[in-house]
Motif scaffolding. Structure first.
Motif, PDB file in Angstrom:
ATOM      1  N   ILE A 117     -17.560  36.760 -43.924  1.00 16.99           N
ATOM      2  CA  ILE A 117     -17.647  37.046 -43.060  1.00 16.99           C
ATOM      3  C   ILE A 117     -16.818  36.703 -41.420  1.00 16.99           C
ATOM      4  N   GLY A 118     -16.515  37.326 -40.324  1.00 14.67           N
ATOM      5  CA  GLY A 118     -15.127  36.426 -39.503  1.00 14.67           C
ATOM      6  C   GLY A 118     -14.478  35.403 -40.472  1.00 14.67           C
ATOM      7  N   ARG A 119     -14.024  34.842 -41.528  1.00 15.22           N
ATOM      8  CA  ARG A 119     -13.455  34.268 -42.120  1.00 15.22           C
ATOM      9  C   ARG A 119     -13.547  33.102 -41.374  1.00 15.22           C
ATOM     10  N   VAL A 120     -14.492  32.277 -41.798  1.00 12.91           N
ATOM     11  CA  VAL A 120     -15.067  31.511 -41.709  1.00 12.91           C
ATOM     12  C   VAL A 120     -14.295  30.230 -42.275  1.00 12.91           C
ATOM     13  N   THR A 121     -14.352  29.168 -41.904  1.00 12.71           N
ATOM     14  CA  THR A 121     -13.861  27.887 -42.896  1.00 12.71           C
ATOM     15  C   THR A 121     -14.937  27.019 -42.945  1.00 12.71           C
ATOM     16  N   PRO A 122     -15.189  27.063 -44.349  1.00 13.86           N
ATOM     17  CA  PRO A 122     -16.409  26.213 -45.576  1.00 13.86           C
ATOM     18  C   PRO A 122     -15.559  24.390 -44.603  1.00 13.86           C
ATOM     19  N   VAL A 123     -16.064  23.610 -43.605  1.00 13.52           N
ATOM     20  CA  VAL A 123     -15.765  22.011 -43.907  1.00 13.52           C
ATOM     21  C   VAL A 123     -16.558  21.713 -44.320  1.00 13.52           C
ATOM     22  N   ASP A 124     -17.695  21.622 -44.160  1.00 15.28           N
ATOM     23  CA  ASP A 124     -18.711  21.103 -44.473  1.00 15.28           C
ATOM     24  C   ASP A 124     -18.858  21.137 -45.614  1.00 15.28           C
ATOM     25  N   SER A 125     -18.484  22.119 -46.715  1.00 15.33           N
ATOM     26  CA  SER A 125     -18.819  22.085 -48.727  1.00 15.33           C
ATOM     27  C   SER A 125     -18.402  20.397 -48.911  1.00 15.33           C
ATOM     28  N   CYS A 126     -17.142  20.520 -48.694  1.00 13.81           N
ATOM     29  CA  CYS A 126     -15.881  19.063 -49.010  1.00 13.81           C
ATOM     30  C   CYS A 126     -17.113  17.980 -49.146  1.00 13.81           C
ATOM     31  N   LEU A 127     -18.063  17.919 -47.654  1.00 13.98           N
ATOM     32  CA  LEU A 127     -18.299  17.021 -47.258  1.00 13.98           C
ATOM     33  C   LEU A 127     -19.678  16.887 -48.043  1.00 13.98           C
ATOM     34  N   LEU A 163      -9.034  12.936 -43.089  1.00 19.40           N
ATOM     35  CA  LEU A 163      -8.106  11.885 -42.021  1.00 19.40           C
ATOM     36  C   LEU A 163      -6.938  11.628 -41.476  1.00 19.40           C
ATOM     37  N   ALA A 164      -7.071  12.998 -41.847  1.00 24.20           N
ATOM     38  CA  ALA A 164      -5.113  13.479 -41.346  1.00 24.20           C
ATOM     39  C   ALA A 164      -5.409  13.080 -40.045  1.00 24.20           C
ATOM     40  N   ASP A 165      -3.828  12.929 -40.045  1.00 28.81           N
ATOM     41  CA  ASP A 165      -3.172  12.324 -38.163  1.00 28.81           C
ATOM     42  C   ASP A 165      -3.085  14.504 -37.820  1.00 28.81           C
ATOM     43  N   ARG A 166      -3.652  14.014 -36.438  1.00 27.27           N
ATOM     44  CA  ARG A 166      -3.364  15.285 -36.181  1.00 27.27           C
ATOM     45  C   ARG A 166      -3.458  14.948 -34.145  1.00 27.27           C
ATOM     46  N   PHE A 167      -3.485  15.907 -33.428  1.00 26.30           N
ATOM     47  CA  PHE A 167      -3.232  16.131 -32.406  1.00 26.30           C
ATOM     48  C   PHE A 167      -4.288  15.431 -31.540  1.00 26.30           C
ATOM     49  N   ASP A 168      -5.605  15.877 -32.110  1.00 24.85           N
ATOM     50  CA  ASP A 168      -7.130  15.124 -31.653  1.00 24.85           C
ATOM     51  C   ASP A 168      -7.056  13.990 -31.090  1.00 24.85           C
ATOM     52  N   MET A 169      -7.231  13.244 -30.263  1.00 26.31           N
ATOM     53  CA  MET A 169      -7.832  11.508 -29.896  1.00 26.31           C
ATOM     54  C   MET A 169      -8.505  11.216 -30.120  1.00 26.31           C
ATOM     55  N   TYR A 170      -9.649  12.181 -30.582  1.00 27.20           N
ATOM     56  CA  TYR A 170     -11.042  11.753 -30.377  1.00 27.20           C
ATOM     57  C   TYR A 170     -11.491  11.565 -31.924  1.00 27.20           C
ATOM     58  N   PRO A 171     -12.068  10.091 -32.640  1.00 23.61           N
ATOM     59  CA  PRO A 171     -12.177   9.997 -33.855  1.00 23.61           C
ATOM     60  C   PRO A 171     -13.848  10.889 -34.813  1.00 23.61           C
ATOM     61  N   THR A 172     -13.968  11.975 -33.715  1.00 20.42           N
ATOM     62  CA  THR A 172     -14.592  12.925 -34.461  1.00 20.42           C
ATOM     63  C   THR A 172     -13.593  13.646 -34.981  1.00 20.42           C
ATOM     64  N   MET A 173     -14.565  14.788 -36.000  1.00 25.25           N
ATOM     65  CA  MET A 173     -13.928  15.781 -36.708  1.00 25.25           C
ATOM     66  C   MET A 173     -13.655  16.644 -36.128  1.00 25.25           C
ATOM     67  N   LEU A 174     -12.324  17.712 -35.747  1.00 27.63           N
ATOM     68  CA  LEU A 174     -11.939  18.428 -34.531  1.00 27.63           C
ATOM     69  C   LEU A 174     -12.526  20.100 -36.103  1.00 27.63           C
ATOM     70  N   VAL A 175     -13.500  20.959 -35.754  1.00 30.52           N
ATOM     71  CA  VAL A 175     -13.840  22.573 -36.486  1.00 30.52           C
ATOM     72  C   VAL A 175     -13.519  23.107 -35.776  1.00 30.52           C
ATOM     73  N   PRO A 176     -13.336  24.134 -36.611  1.00 33.33           N
ATOM     74  CA  PRO A 176     -13.651  25.871 -36.036  1.00 33.33           C
ATOM     75  C   PRO A 176     -15.173  26.332 -35.776  1.00 33.33           C
ATOM     76  N   ASP A 177     -15.243  27.407 -34.836  1.00 30.55           N
ATOM     77  CA  ASP A 177     -16.555  28.328 -34.952  1.00 30.55           C
ATOM     78  C   ASP A 177     -17.410  28.382 -36.325  1.00 30.55           C
ATOM     79  N   GLY A 178     -18.004  28.034 -36.338  1.00 31.17           N
ATOM     80  CA  GLY A 178     -18.988  28.581 -37.667  1.00 31.17           C
ATOM     81  C   GLY A 178     -18.601  27.504 -38.345  1.00 31.17           C
ATOM     82  N   ALA A 179     -18.160  26.807 -38.854  1.00 31.22           N
ATOM     83  CA  ALA A 179     -17.323  26.136 -40.300  1.00 31.22           C
ATOM     84  C   ALA A 179     -18.772  24.713 -40.672  1.00 31.22           C
ATOM     85  N   PHE A 180     -19.478  25.395 -40.709  1.00 27.60           N
ATOM     86  CA  PHE A 180     -21.052  24.830 -41.147  1.00 27.60           C
ATOM     87  C   PHE A 180     -22.055  25.494 -41.300  1.00 27.60           C
TER      88      PHE A 180
END
Length: 472
Positions: A117-127, A163-180
């Motif tokens: 629903i909403g085509r959310v990405t499961p960011v937490d699965s690999c973690l 750990l890929a390079d990205r535009f984000d400057m924070y050490p935290t992980m940037l994720v879309p809504d509904g990713a966990f």
């Protein structure tokens, strides 16, 4: 034993009935076995859901189920995953999988969010997969599984993705809504605390699991640097207590340069009215999210408890989180441990943040509902901080209703008195969570499978960061 053992055994039988077989091999558990409603995707095995079941299977000597799960989900990691002609990054683990039959044979089909629903990405699965692999190794001593070439490759793919390079400057992980765990629109996009706690724990797990050698040495250096900056960032900027709240209340905005105190340009007027009255004199918690001109003051349970379990928080902060839960017991635990977040968003805020989601109405589902699976996270955190009486009290509350209510997925209401309106019965992670909470309290040795001590390996990086901060 302090718990009613027959309830634990009832739960164990239900957990065994939920096992999914691929051929003659057990490979996971279905999300729910509710015979009264259409299965939809609840007949699939979800990675995040299975973690609770997996830990119970390891405790009960059924490590074969966990081993098979790890092997099969690793094989799915390299499966085709495409939506609208776009391929997701390599290393992504599926949200769920299902056993299907075709021409007399069986195969596994995975969902990477393209069917959700909403085509959310499961960011937490690999973690979660990394955290579970470490738990399996610690429980069984089977480090050879983790050292197999395909497992080492899988670990490296996850690290490269995270750990890929990205535009984000924070050490935290940037994720879309509904990713966990909150997998619908709830205003949790950005840098939510649940993902940061899981990210921290998974990096520490990966560091333990990597084979010695040239590649490991390179990744250890990268991991240690990220762990130290992440640790410092969360402790420095996410922590909220009455003292910190007073600092934010007196912030000046529009500060520029290295000497800025209000580094994220948080406007004092953005502090919700409920926070000042709700924050106790003693204790505190990690904010739900942080970004430019944005601090989410909501309390998110899984992120805070996982921060305690993984030692992302200091010893003092961990005790502060447990103090807050104890002093706000009726709000956060109530009649069923425990609330996924507090408070619920209502009225216009609900319309904006959830998109008028009818399932996430105030004090229901992800919007302030009570989830029994969170009982085991509370038990683990209580065991680690020496606050065992809090866990026993919560377990006794769960005993009164969970079985009688047919092990529902979640509860509704400000204090969790109502069985969730759209809640599935015989929800597997509610069942497993109850068993696991009891096992963690009866046998503290199991805590080490999913817990981490203070990280001494990256302390040197942390000290250097503090020195830089002081000099600026």
């Amino acid at each position: 034993m302090r718990t009613k053992s027959y309830l634990v055994e009832e739960a164990w039988k239900l957990l065994e009935d939920s096992v999914v077989y691929f051929g003659d091999r057990p490979v996971g558990t279905v999300a729910a076995c509710d015979p009264t409603v259409e299965a939809l995707n609840y007949d699939q095995c979800f990675v995040r859901d299975f973690v609770s079941s997996a830990l119970v299977f390891l405790i009960r000597g059924r490590s074969d189920v966990v081993r098979n799960f790890l092997i099969e989900t690793l094989a799915l990691q390299s499966s085709d995953k495409q939506m609208d002609c776009f391929n997701a990054g390599r290393g992504l683990m599926p949200a769920s999988f299902k056993v299907k039959t075709w021409e007399g044979g069986q195969y596994l089909t995975a969902d990477f969010g393209e069917h959700a629903i909403g085509r959310v990405t499961p960011v937490d699965s690999c973690l979660w997969w990394l955290i579970l692999l470490r738990a399996y190794v610690k429980a069984t001593g089977d480090i050879d599984l983790a050292h197999q070439p395909e497992f080492q490759q899988g670990i490296l793919l996850i690290l490269k993705l995270c750990l890929a390079d990205r535009f984000d400057m924070y050490p935290t992980m940037l994720v879309p809504d509904g990713a966990f765990m909150i997998d619908r629109r709830m205003g949790v996009d950005g840098h939510p605390i649940e993902i940061q706690a899981l990210f921290y724990a998974s990096l520490r797990a990966a560091r333990e699991l990597l084979l010695p050698g040239y590649k490991r040495d390179i990744y250890i250096q990268i991991i240690n640097q990220r762990l130290s900056t992440l640790n410092y960032h969360i402790r420095q900027y996410y922590w909220l207590d009455l003292r910190r709240l007073n600092e934010i209340y007196r912030y000046r905005g529009e500060e520029f340069g290295e000497e800025a105190i209000n580094k994220f340009n948080i406007y004092p007027d953005s502090i919700p009215e409920w926070v000042a009255d709700w924050m106790p004199e003693r204790g505190g918690y990690l904010a739900g999210n942080l970004g430019p001109a944005r601090m989410d003051f909501r309390f998110f349970t899984l992120g805070n408890l996982m921060s305690v379990i993984s030692s992302l928080t200091t010893v003092q902060e961990s005790q502060g989180i447990m103090d807050l839960i104890e002093q706000r017991w009726q709000d956060l635990v109530g009649y069923m441990p425990m609330k996924i977040c507090y408070p619920a968003v209502v009225d216009l805020e609900w319309r904006i943040l959830t998109g008028c989601d009818p399932k996430n109405v105030p004090w229901s589902y992800h919007n302030g509902g009570n989830w029994p699976v969170l009982l085991w996270f509370l038990a683990a955190a209580a065991q680690k901080t020496g606050r065992q009486e809090m866990a026993w009290r919560a377990i006794e509350i769960a005993e009164r209703r969970l079985s009688e209510d047919a092990w529902p997925e979640y509860y509704d209401g400000r204090n969790g008195r109502l069985v969730g309106k759209a809640s599935r019965k015989y929800q597997t992670w509610s069942i497993a969570g109850f068993i696991l909470a009891n096992e963690l309290m009866e046998n503290p040795k199991y805590l080490s499978w999913i817990s981490f001590d203070e990280d001494t390996e990256m302390q040197e990086w942390l000290y250097r960061l503090k020195e830089l901060e002081a000099s600026s």
